[in-house]
Write a protein that holds these residues in place. Structure first.
Motif, mmCIF file in Angstrom:
data_model
loop_
_atom_site.group_PDB
_atom_site.id
_atom_site.type_symbol
_atom_site.label_atom_id
_atom_site.label_comp_id
_atom_site.label_asym_id
_atom_site.label_seq_id
_atom_site.Cartn_x
_atom_site.Cartn_y
_atom_site.Cartn_z
ATOM 1 N N GLY A 22 -29.349 -122.927 -29.647
ATOM 2 C CA GLY A 22 -29.503 -122.420 -28.287
ATOM 3 C C GLY A 22 -28.612 -121.233 -27.977
ATOM 4 O O GLY A 22 -29.086 -120.194 -27.511
ATOM 5 N N LEU A 23 -27.310 -121.354 -28.263
ATOM 6 C CA LEU A 23 -26.388 -120.259 -27.955
ATOM 7 C C LEU A 23 -26.563 -119.093 -28.922
ATOM 8 O O LEU A 23 -26.231 -117.959 -28.581
ATOM 9 C CB LEU A 23 -24.944 -120.768 -27.974
ATOM 10 N N HIS A 24 -27.095 -119.367 -30.113
ATOM 11 C CA HIS A 24 -27.422 -118.272 -31.027
ATOM 12 C C HIS A 24 -28.547 -117.424 -30.435
ATOM 13 O O HIS A 24 -28.535 -116.198 -30.535
ATOM 14 C CB HIS A 24 -27.838 -118.831 -32.385
ATOM 15 N N ILE A 25 -29.513 -118.083 -29.797
ATOM 16 C CA ILE A 25 -30.598 -117.374 -29.117
ATOM 17 C C ILE A 25 -30.042 -116.532 -27.971
ATOM 18 O O ILE A 25 -30.445 -115.384 -27.760
ATOM 19 C CB ILE A 25 -31.650 -118.373 -28.592
ATOM 20 N N VAL A 26 -29.089 -117.095 -27.227
ATOM 21 C CA VAL A 26 -28.446 -116.362 -26.134
ATOM 22 C C VAL A 26 -27.759 -115.108 -26.663
ATOM 23 O O VAL A 26 -27.918 -114.006 -26.126
ATOM 24 C CB VAL A 26 -27.420 -117.260 -25.409
ATOM 25 N N LYS A 27 -26.988 -115.274 -27.739
ATOM 26 C CA LYS A 27 -26.241 -114.159 -28.323
ATOM 27 C C LYS A 27 -27.191 -113.084 -28.848
ATOM 28 O O LYS A 27 -26.949 -111.876 -28.665
ATOM 29 C CB LYS A 27 -25.357 -114.670 -29.460
ATOM 30 N N THR A 28 -28.272 -113.485 -29.482
ATOM 31 C CA THR A 28 -29.247 -112.527 -30.016
ATOM 32 C C THR A 28 -29.862 -111.700 -28.897
ATOM 33 O O THR A 28 -29.964 -110.468 -28.994
ATOM 34 C CB THR A 28 -30.356 -113.262 -30.786
ATOM 35 N N PHE A 29 -30.265 -112.367 -27.816
ATOM 36 C CA PHE A 29 -30.852 -111.654 -26.674
ATOM 37 C C PHE A 29 -29.850 -110.655 -26.096
ATOM 38 O O PHE A 29 -30.186 -109.497 -25.821
ATOM 39 C CB PHE A 29 -31.287 -112.649 -25.596
ATOM 40 N N CYS A 30 -28.616 -111.097 -25.900
ATOM 41 C CA CYS A 30 -27.592 -110.230 -25.303
ATOM 42 C C CYS A 30 -27.273 -109.039 -26.209
ATOM 43 O O CYS A 30 -27.118 -107.904 -25.729
ATOM 44 C CB CYS A 30 -26.332 -111.033 -25.019
ATOM 45 N N ASP A 31 -27.187 -109.268 -27.503
ATOM 46 C CA ASP A 31 -26.912 -108.170 -28.442
ATOM 47 C C ASP A 31 -28.034 -107.134 -28.405
ATOM 48 O O ASP A 31 -27.779 -105.922 -28.473
ATOM 49 C CB ASP A 31 -26.757 -108.719 -29.865
ATOM 50 N N GLU A 32 -29.266 -107.586 -28.316
ATOM 51 C CA GLU A 32 -30.411 -106.672 -28.316
ATOM 52 C C GLU A 32 -30.459 -105.815 -27.049
ATOM 53 O O GLU A 32 -31.050 -104.738 -27.054
ATOM 54 C CB GLU A 32 -31.712 -107.468 -28.452
ATOM 55 N N HIS A 33 -29.854 -106.293 -25.971
ATOM 56 C CA HIS A 33 -29.917 -105.583 -24.689
ATOM 57 C C HIS A 33 -28.571 -104.994 -24.260
ATOM 58 O O HIS A 33 -28.458 -104.466 -23.150
ATOM 59 C CB HIS A 33 -30.433 -106.522 -23.591
ATOM 60 N N GLY A 34 -27.571 -105.085 -25.110
ATOM 61 C CA GLY A 34 -26.262 -104.541 -24.765
ATOM 62 C C GLY A 34 -25.583 -105.295 -23.642
ATOM 63 O O GLY A 34 -24.845 -104.708 -22.839
ATOM 64 N N ILE A 35 -25.834 -106.604 -23.557
ATOM 65 C CA ILE A 35 -25.253 -107.441 -22.511
ATOM 66 C C ILE A 35 -23.980 -108.094 -23.039
ATOM 67 O O ILE A 35 -24.018 -108.843 -24.016
ATOM 68 C CB ILE A 35 -26.255 -108.517 -22.051
ATOM 69 N N GLU A 36 -22.859 -107.809 -22.399
ATOM 70 C CA GLU A 36 -21.578 -108.388 -22.822
ATOM 71 C C GLU A 36 -21.482 -109.841 -22.368
ATOM 72 O O GLU A 36 -21.919 -110.197 -21.272
ATOM 73 C CB GLU A 36 -20.423 -107.584 -22.237
ATOM 74 N N ILE A 37 -20.913 -110.690 -23.235
ATOM 75 C CA ILE A 37 -20.720 -112.105 -22.908
ATOM 76 C C ILE A 37 -19.229 -112.415 -22.885
ATOM 77 O O ILE A 37 -18.495 -112.045 -23.809
ATOM 78 C CB ILE A 37 -21.401 -113.024 -23.940
ATOM 79 N N LYS A 38 -18.804 -113.116 -21.845
ATOM 80 C CA LYS A 38 -17.424 -113.604 -21.778
ATOM 81 C C LYS A 38 -17.459 -115.112 -21.537
ATOM 82 O O LYS A 38 -18.259 -115.591 -20.726
ATOM 83 C CB LYS A 38 -16.647 -112.910 -20.665
ATOM 84 N N ILE A 39 -16.601 -115.845 -22.256
ATOM 85 C CA ILE A 39 -16.555 -117.302 -22.133
ATOM 86 C C ILE A 39 -15.124 -117.741 -21.855
ATOM 87 O O ILE A 39 -14.187 -117.293 -22.518
ATOM 88 C CB ILE A 39 -17.045 -117.996 -23.417
ATOM 89 N N SER A 40 -14.976 -118.600 -20.886
ATOM 90 C CA SER A 40 -13.688 -119.256 -20.663
ATOM 91 C C SER A 40 -13.947 -120.756 -20.590
ATOM 92 O O SER A 40 -14.894 -121.203 -19.936
ATOM 93 C CB SER A 40 -13.039 -118.765 -19.364
ATOM 94 N N SER A 41 -13.127 -121.523 -21.294
ATOM 95 C CA SER A 41 -13.360 -122.965 -21.354
ATOM 96 C C SER A 41 -12.049 -123.703 -21.578
ATOM 97 O O SER A 41 -11.140 -123.193 -22.247
ATOM 98 C CB SER A 41 -14.351 -123.299 -22.475
ATOM 99 N N LYS A 42 -11.986 -124.894 -21.036
ATOM 100 C CA LYS A 42 -10.823 -125.744 -21.234
ATOM 101 C C LYS A 42 -11.297 -127.186 -21.371
ATOM 102 O O LYS A 42 -12.127 -127.652 -20.574
ATOM 103 C CB LYS A 42 -9.841 -125.619 -20.057
ATOM 104 N N VAL A 43 -10.808 -127.850 -22.401
ATOM 105 C CA VAL A 43 -11.235 -129.220 -22.672
ATOM 106 C C VAL A 43 -10.954 -130.109 -21.460
ATOM 107 O O VAL A 43 -9.854 -130.117 -20.916
ATOM 108 C CB VAL A 43 -10.507 -129.781 -23.914
ATOM 109 N N GLY A 44 -11.988 -130.830 -21.022
ATOM 110 C CA GLY A 44 -11.856 -131.749 -19.901
ATOM 111 C C GLY A 44 -12.019 -131.117 -18.538
ATOM 112 O O GLY A 44 -12.052 -131.834 -17.525
ATOM 113 N N GLU A 45 -12.140 -129.787 -18.495
ATOM 114 C CA GLU A 45 -12.243 -129.116 -17.188
ATOM 115 C C GLU A 45 -13.541 -128.323 -17.004
ATOM 116 O O GLU A 45 -13.941 -128.046 -15.875
ATOM 117 C CB GLU A 45 -11.040 -128.185 -16.983
ATOM 118 N N GLY A 46 -14.177 -127.915 -18.091
ATOM 119 C CA GLY A 46 -15.445 -127.210 -17.960
ATOM 120 C C GLY A 46 -15.481 -125.868 -18.671
ATOM 121 O O GLY A 46 -14.497 -125.433 -19.271
ATOM 122 N N THR A 47 -16.643 -125.225 -18.580
ATOM 123 C CA THR A 47 -16.882 -123.961 -19.272
ATOM 124 C C THR A 47 -17.557 -122.980 -18.327
ATOM 125 O O THR A 47 -18.395 -123.369 -17.506
ATOM 126 C CB THR A 47 -17.780 -124.181 -20.499
#
Length: 294
Positions: free
Chosen positions: A256-281
């Motif tokens: 699923g997230l590989h599909i997300v990354k592929t779409f974003c790369d093809e369109h020049g869409i930057e992705i940022k992720i912040s996550s903490k165990v037990g608190e969310g993403t």
């Protein structure tokens, strides 16, 4: 499910190919060794003779390598072509029974008054819609493979609303807060839908009971924030790898997230992720590169 006969046939084919490759390796090695022996036996070993043998062996090596590749890979190409043809033929024929299902369910619903029977018909209709979704996915991936997917103008808000509707049956007691704001973009609509589908479904899947998902827009960024289990640094490092799953007991195949990354790369869409165990993403996607500015 594959039949035992099919499995046996594939195994026999693999063994035959391995035997052919090994035999060709042996013949090639013997032929080159014989050539070197003839030259050195008749003319003696010297740097000049070694250079002559090397020059003679170079085109033979290229020829043998080509033949070996053909012997080893030709069945794979044939199988791939057959599978490709089968997939396209099946996709073409799948639309007919789907149309029949929808037409008959619609007709029966108009005449039916029993609530229980109407519920059953709606389930059949929903199953047909799911099959239709799979049909569109296959059609999309085939077109994408041959490079015929066109970008179109649409509203990102419609994509997000569609994704939220899809998880309505599985979200349970998880609340979804959505800042429904119009964001016109020009992109691969189907690819965008699948990317947003995966992000929102993951936010539901990896959430906690009674948790929440917040979807908003911040200066061109689509922000999807959940109150779920979160991820550690190891998971974040591999999160976009194809088939990677931090939880092997979770459903899905890790694409699923590989599909997300592929779409974003093809369109020049930057992705940022912040996550903490037990608190969310939180996922942030910069759609500024494809926003029309209307």
């Amino acid at each position: 499910m594959r039949s035992p006969i099919f499995e046996v046939s594939v195994t026999v084919l693999k063994r035959k190919q391995i035997a052919k490759v090994l035999l060709f390796y042996v013949v090639t090695f013997v032929a080159m060794a014989a050539l070197m022996w003839v030259v050195f036996e008749n003319f003696g070993y010297s740097d000049k003779n070694f250079l002559v043998v090397t020059i003679m062996l170079l085109p033979l090596s290229i020829l043998f390598g080509y033949i070996l590749s053909k012997v080893a890979l030709e069945p794979l190409f044939i199988t791939n072509d057959l599978l490709d043809k089968l997939l396209k033929d099946t996709l073409h024929e799948l639309n007919i029974p789907l149309s029949t299902i929808f037409a008959n369910v619609s007709m029966l619903k108009r005449k039916e008054t029993d609530p229980k029977k109407l519920t059953r018909l709606e389930r059949i209709e929903k199953a047909g819609e799911n099959l239709g979704e799979l049909y569109e996915d296959l059609d999309y991936f085939i077109k994408k493979e041959i490079g015929s997917v066109e970008r179109e103008r649409f509203d990102l808000a419609d994509i997000v609303a569609g994704s939220i509707a899809k998880v309505d049956d599985i979200k349970g007691d998880i609340s979804i807060q959505y800042d429904n704001r119009s964001v016109p973009i020009v992109a691969d609509r189907r690819g965008c839908q699948k990317a947003v589908d995966n992000l929102i479904s993951n936010a539901i899947k990896y959430n906690r009971p009674g948790g929440s998902v917040k979807i908003s827009y911040e200066k061109g960024w689509l922000v999807i924030e959940d109150s779920g289990i979160g991820m550690d640094e190891t998971a974040l490092f591999h999160i976009f790898d194809r088939y990677y799953q931090s939880d092997l007991n979770a459903s899905g195949y890790g694409i699923g997230l590989h599909i997300v990354k592929t779409f974003c790369d093809e369109h020049g869409i930057e992705i940022k992720i912040s996550s903490k165990v037990g608190e969310g993403t939180t996922f942030r996607l910069d759609f500024g590169a494809v926003t029309t500015g209307e």
